[in-house]
Scaffold this motif. Structure first.
Motif, PDB file in Angstrom:
ATOM      1  N   PHE A  74      -9.402   2.128  -2.598  1.00 28.35           N
ATOM      2  CA  PHE A  74      -7.953   2.269  -2.846  1.00 28.35           C
ATOM      3  C   PHE A  74      -7.705   3.212  -4.018  1.00 28.35           C
ATOM      4  O   PHE A  74      -8.540   3.324  -4.921  1.00 28.35           O
ATOM      5  CB  PHE A  74      -7.342   0.913  -3.217  1.00 28.35           C
ATOM      6  CG  PHE A  74      -7.071   0.017  -2.037  1.00 28.35           C
ATOM      7  CD1 PHE A  74      -7.350   0.413  -0.736  1.00 28.35           C
ATOM      8  CD2 PHE A  74      -6.519  -1.252  -2.251  1.00 28.35           C
ATOM      9  CE1 PHE A  74      -7.098  -0.424   0.327  1.00 28.35           C
ATOM     10  CE2 PHE A  74      -6.265  -2.086  -1.180  1.00 28.35           C
ATOM     11  CZ  PHE A  74      -6.562  -1.672   0.101  1.00 28.35           C
ATOM     12  N   CYS A  75      -6.530   3.804  -4.001  1.00 25.33           N
ATOM     13  CA  CYS A  75      -6.143   4.603  -5.160  1.00 25.33           C
ATOM     14  C   CYS A  75      -5.915   3.651  -6.334  1.00 25.33           C
ATOM     15  O   CYS A  75      -5.795   2.437  -6.150  1.00 25.33           O
ATOM     16  CB  CYS A  75      -4.892   5.413  -4.864  1.00 25.33           C
ATOM     17  SG  CYS A  75      -3.385   4.445  -4.898  1.00 25.33           S
ATOM     18  N   LYS A  76      -5.815   4.206  -7.507  1.00 23.22           N
ATOM     19  CA  LYS A  76      -5.730   3.400  -8.724  1.00 23.22           C
ATOM     20  C   LYS A  76      -4.555   2.406  -8.648  1.00 23.22           C
ATOM     21  O   LYS A  76      -4.687   1.221  -8.976  1.00 23.22           O
ATOM     22  CB  LYS A  76      -5.540   4.351  -9.909  1.00 23.22           C
ATOM     23  CG  LYS A  76      -6.068   3.790 -11.206  1.00 23.22           C
ATOM     24  CD  LYS A  76      -5.967   4.836 -12.291  1.00 23.22           C
ATOM     25  CE  LYS A  76      -5.793   4.162 -13.642  1.00 23.22           C
ATOM     26  NZ  LYS A  76      -5.327   5.109 -14.652  1.00 23.22           N
ATOM     27  N   ASN A  77      -3.439   2.915  -8.198  1.00 23.46           N
ATOM     28  CA  ASN A  77      -2.213   2.112  -8.144  1.00 23.46           C
ATOM     29  C   ASN A  77      -2.335   0.932  -7.166  1.00 23.46           C
ATOM     30  O   ASN A  77      -1.959  -0.198  -7.480  1.00 23.46           O
ATOM     31  CB  ASN A  77      -1.050   3.024  -7.756  1.00 23.46           C
ATOM     32  CG  ASN A  77       0.267   2.438  -8.178  1.00 23.46           C
ATOM     33  OD1 ASN A  77       0.317   1.637  -9.117  1.00 23.46           O
ATOM     34  ND2 ASN A  77       1.314   2.818  -7.471  1.00 23.46           N
ATOM     35  N   CYS A  78      -2.860   1.216  -5.982  1.00 20.63           N
ATOM     36  CA  CYS A  78      -3.000   0.166  -4.969  1.00 20.63           C
ATOM     37  C   CYS A  78      -4.020  -0.882  -5.410  1.00 20.63           C
ATOM     38  O   CYS A  78      -3.841  -2.067  -5.166  1.00 20.63           O
ATOM     39  CB  CYS A  78      -3.417   0.759  -3.628  1.00 20.63           C
ATOM     40  SG  CYS A  78      -2.093   1.674  -2.831  1.00 20.63           S
ATOM     41  N   LYS A  79      -5.065  -0.380  -6.054  1.00 18.53           N
ATOM     42  CA  LYS A  79      -6.088  -1.303  -6.530  1.00 18.53           C
ATOM     43  C   LYS A  79      -5.491  -2.248  -7.576  1.00 18.53           C
ATOM     44  O   LYS A  79      -5.778  -3.439  -7.597  1.00 18.53           O
ATOM     45  CB  LYS A  79      -7.256  -0.507  -7.135  1.00 18.53           C
ATOM     46  CG  LYS A  79      -8.602  -1.189  -6.926  1.00 18.53           C
ATOM     47  CD  LYS A  79      -9.723  -0.435  -7.595  1.00 18.53           C
ATOM     48  CE  LYS A  79     -10.301   0.652  -6.692  1.00 18.53           C
ATOM     49  NZ  LYS A  79     -11.329   1.459  -7.371  1.00 18.53           N
ATOM     50  N   LEU A 102       0.812  -1.234   0.000  1.00 20.07           N
ATOM     51  CA  LEU A 102       0.000   0.000   0.000  1.00 20.07           C
ATOM     52  C   LEU A 102       0.836   1.269   0.000  1.00 20.07           C
ATOM     53  O   LEU A 102       1.927   1.302   0.580  1.00 20.07           O
ATOM     54  CB  LEU A 102      -0.929   0.011   1.214  1.00 20.07           C
ATOM     55  CG  LEU A 102      -2.057  -1.004   1.246  1.00 20.07           C
ATOM     56  CD1 LEU A 102      -2.920  -0.775   2.478  1.00 20.07           C
ATOM     57  CD2 LEU A 102      -2.911  -0.930  -0.013  1.00 20.07           C
ATOM     58  N   CYS A 103       0.320   2.293  -0.628  1.00 16.13           N
ATOM     59  CA  CYS A 103       0.988   3.590  -0.602  1.00 16.13           C
ATOM     60  C   CYS A 103       0.763   4.226   0.780  1.00 16.13           C
ATOM     61  O   CYS A 103      -0.038   3.733   1.575  1.00 16.13           O
ATOM     62  CB  CYS A 103       0.467   4.495  -1.718  1.00 16.13           C
ATOM     63  SG  CYS A 103      -1.270   4.914  -1.511  1.00 16.13           S
ATOM     64  N   GLU A 104       1.449   5.318   1.022  1.00 17.68           N
ATOM     65  CA  GLU A 104       1.419   5.933   2.358  1.00 17.68           C
ATOM     66  C   GLU A 104       0.003   6.310   2.806  1.00 17.68           C
ATOM     67  O   GLU A 104      -0.397   6.057   3.928  1.00 17.68           O
ATOM     68  CB  GLU A 104       2.279   7.197   2.346  1.00 17.68           C
ATOM     69  CG  GLU A 104       3.445   7.102   3.320  1.00 17.68           C
ATOM     70  CD  GLU A 104       4.317   8.321   3.222  1.00 17.68           C
ATOM     71  OE1 GLU A 104       3.918   9.368   3.777  1.00 17.68           O
ATOM     72  OE2 GLU A 104       5.367   8.238   2.559  1.00 17.68           O
ATOM     73  N   LYS A 105      -0.717   6.866   1.856  1.00 16.21           N
ATOM     74  CA  LYS A 105      -2.072   7.327   2.159  1.00 16.21           C
ATOM     75  C   LYS A 105      -2.940   6.151   2.632  1.00 16.21           C
ATOM     76  O   LYS A 105      -3.624   6.220   3.647  1.00 16.21           O
ATOM     77  CB  LYS A 105      -2.670   7.979   0.904  1.00 16.21           C
ATOM     78  CG  LYS A 105      -4.085   8.477   1.071  1.00 16.21           C
ATOM     79  CD  LYS A 105      -4.590   9.061  -0.243  1.00 16.21           C
ATOM     80  CE  LYS A 105      -6.066   8.787  -0.423  1.00 16.21           C
ATOM     81  NZ  LYS A 105      -6.386   7.606  -1.164  1.00 16.21           N
ATOM     82  N   GLU A 106      -2.864   5.075   1.877  1.00 14.64           N
ATOM     83  CA  GLU A 106      -3.675   3.906   2.186  1.00 14.64           C
ATOM     84  C   GLU A 106      -3.219   3.240   3.482  1.00 14.64           C
ATOM     85  O   GLU A 106      -4.018   2.693   4.229  1.00 14.64           O
ATOM     86  CB  GLU A 106      -3.576   2.884   1.045  1.00 14.64           C
ATOM     87  CG  GLU A 106      -4.893   2.640   0.377  1.00 14.64           C
ATOM     88  CD  GLU A 106      -5.171   3.698  -0.675  1.00 14.64           C
ATOM     89  OE1 GLU A 106      -6.219   4.327  -0.597  1.00 14.64           O
ATOM     90  OE2 GLU A 106      -4.301   3.881  -1.564  1.00 14.64           O
ATOM     91  N   GLU A 107      -1.924   3.310   3.711  1.00 13.72           N
ATOM     92  CA  GLU A 107      -1.370   2.702   4.912  1.00 13.72           C
ATOM     93  C   GLU A 107      -1.936   3.367   6.162  1.00 13.72           C
ATOM     94  O   GLU A 107      -2.266   2.712   7.138  1.00 13.72           O
ATOM     95  CB  GLU A 107       0.153   2.812   4.886  1.00 13.72           C
ATOM     96  CG  GLU A 107       0.814   1.491   5.249  1.00 13.72           C
ATOM     97  CD  GLU A 107       2.304   1.571   5.062  1.00 13.72           C
ATOM     98  OE1 GLU A 107       2.912   2.520   5.596  1.00 13.72           O
ATOM     99  OE2 GLU A 107       2.844   0.694   4.364  1.00 13.72           O
TER     100      GLU A 107
HETATM  101 ZN   LIG Z   1      -2.607   3.799  -2.906  1.00 16.60          ZN
END
Ligand SMILES: [Zn+2]
Length: 211
Positions: free
Chosen positions: A120-125, A95-100
């Motif tokens: 989730f953001c696009k990348n995390c998804k 996960l990116c920082e935001k999601e973490e």
């Molecule tokens: Zn993310």
């Protein structure tokens, strides 16, 4: 005694068994006598010819089960170990920082968090879905291996004599799961023969998997 006569005795035994389930009580004795007489003839024929002409379904099933146990135990487990197990999509170590940070908040409600994947953001998804995909591929690969080797076991032709040796060994083990040293040795010999016959008839499959 020739095979033909022995086969006839086998038929007599089978028919007597059926008859015993419907026969009048007063006739049971005579049917049993006929059955025992023929049963003895079959057993003698087996002994004299080192064979089994009266293997039942259960015994034949045990031979097939033994083949699968030997082959699957040797190859399938090794192949499973050689596959790289994908990381769990729900590990969230990607996960990116935001999601973490978000995950932190939800930690107490772990089950609920699963539903937040859609947020989730696009990348995390994308990473999440990639992992799910890898897990599915891993599952399918394992399934294909099992199916392929089971089929190979079923398609391998084993000589009747080997089957007879195994079944006569099963019959000779009076105390279940407690074979004598000799019986263990005979079992090991049968095991080795099953193995070499399988290898000889499945070279293509084994080469395919570098086995
Ligand atoms: Zn993310």
């Amino acid at each position: 005694m020739n095979l033909e006569l022995a086969e006839q005795h086998k038929l007599i035994v089978e028919n007597c068994k059926n008859l015993l389930s419907v026969v009048l009580n007063e006739d049971k004795k005579v049917v049993t006598e006929i059955m025992n007489k023929s049963q003895l003839k079959v057993e003698n024929y087996n002994k004299e010819n080192y064979t089994i002409i009266d293997a039942n379904k259960t015994e034949l099933g045990r031979f097939t089960a033994m083949v699968k146990r030997i082959i699957m135990g040797k190859y399938v487990n090794a192949l499973f170990n050689s596959l790289e197990e994908p990381k769990d999509a729900y590990d969230y170590d990607y996960l990116c920082e935001k999601e973490e940070k978000q995950l932190f908040q939800y930690e107490d409600y772990e089950d609920d968090y699963f539903y937040e994947v859609k947020l989730f953001c696009k990348n995390c998804k994308k990473k999440f879905n990639e992992r799910l995909q890898l897990e599915e591929e891993y599952r399918l690969k394992k399934e294909a291996i099992v199916i392929e080797f089971k089929k190979a076991c079923d398609d391998t032709i084993f000589p009747d004599a080997l089957r007879a040796r195994k079944i006569s060994l099963i019959r000779s083990i009076v105390v279940k799961y407690d074979p004598t040293e000799l019986q263990k040795k005979l079992g090991k010999e049968i095991h080795n023969e099953v193995f070499s016959i399988f290898v000889a008839q499945n070279k293509e499959l084994l080469t395919k998997y570098n086995l």
